[in-house]
Design a protein around this motif. Sequence first.
Motif, short mmCIF file in Angstrom:
data_model
loop_
_atom_site.label_atom_id
_atom_site.label_comp_id
_atom_site.label_asym_id
_atom_site.label_seq_id
_atom_site.Cartn_x
_atom_site.Cartn_y
_atom_site.Cartn_z
N ASN A 23 0.81 -1.21 0.00
CA ASN A 23 0.00 0.00 0.00
C ASN A 23 0.85 1.27 0.00
N ASN A 113 -12.49 3.46 -0.39
CA ASN A 113 -12.96 4.16 0.82
C ASN A 113 -13.27 3.19 1.95
N VAL A 116 -9.95 2.04 3.42
CA VAL A 116 -9.34 3.09 4.25
C VAL A 116 -10.01 3.12 5.62
N TRP A 119 -8.67 0.12 7.52
CA TRP A 119 -7.31 0.35 7.98
C TRP A 119 -7.27 1.29 9.18
N ASN A 120 -8.15 2.27 9.18
CA ASN A 120 -8.18 3.26 10.26
C ASN A 120 -9.06 2.85 11.42
#
Length: 154
Positions: A23, A113, A116, A119-120
């Motif tokens: 990534n 999206n 993301v 991941w967060n």
Amino acid sequence: MTDSSIVKVQKKYIMGIECRTSNMPGAASKDIPQLWGRFYTENIMSQIPKISDDVYALYCEYEGDYTAPYTCMIGCMVSSMDNIPAGLVAKVIPASDYAKYEAKGEFPQSVLNTWVSIWNGSLKRTYVVDFEVYDSRFATESNKPVDIYVGIKG
């Protein structure tokens, strides 16, 4: 992003093509679209003794977490890993609990999206196998739904 649900997934065998990527800027954003392009331009689907027309994108063989290199594979479900055609690979989606998300909207931004957000987020991930399923809804519905499964620790 929609909320996730926890689902049990049975073991599956996937056959297709793969690449190593990460990534890091300029890696996956180039490598994964090229892999998809190859999947369709070389008509890889016709070489797979598939038991379903659903297309899977697997993320596996992580060297660490989502920031480290991993393998991306695009393929279809098969009944076994016997008789793998030349140029193809086969991998196992292990039976396990997965957090399931549904990405909807403008593709491919909707899928990115959702990742993301994953991941967060605070999921306790296994980093064994994560995968996306592109089923008949992707081809027929305007909001292009894609199911994303993330391996989680029990």
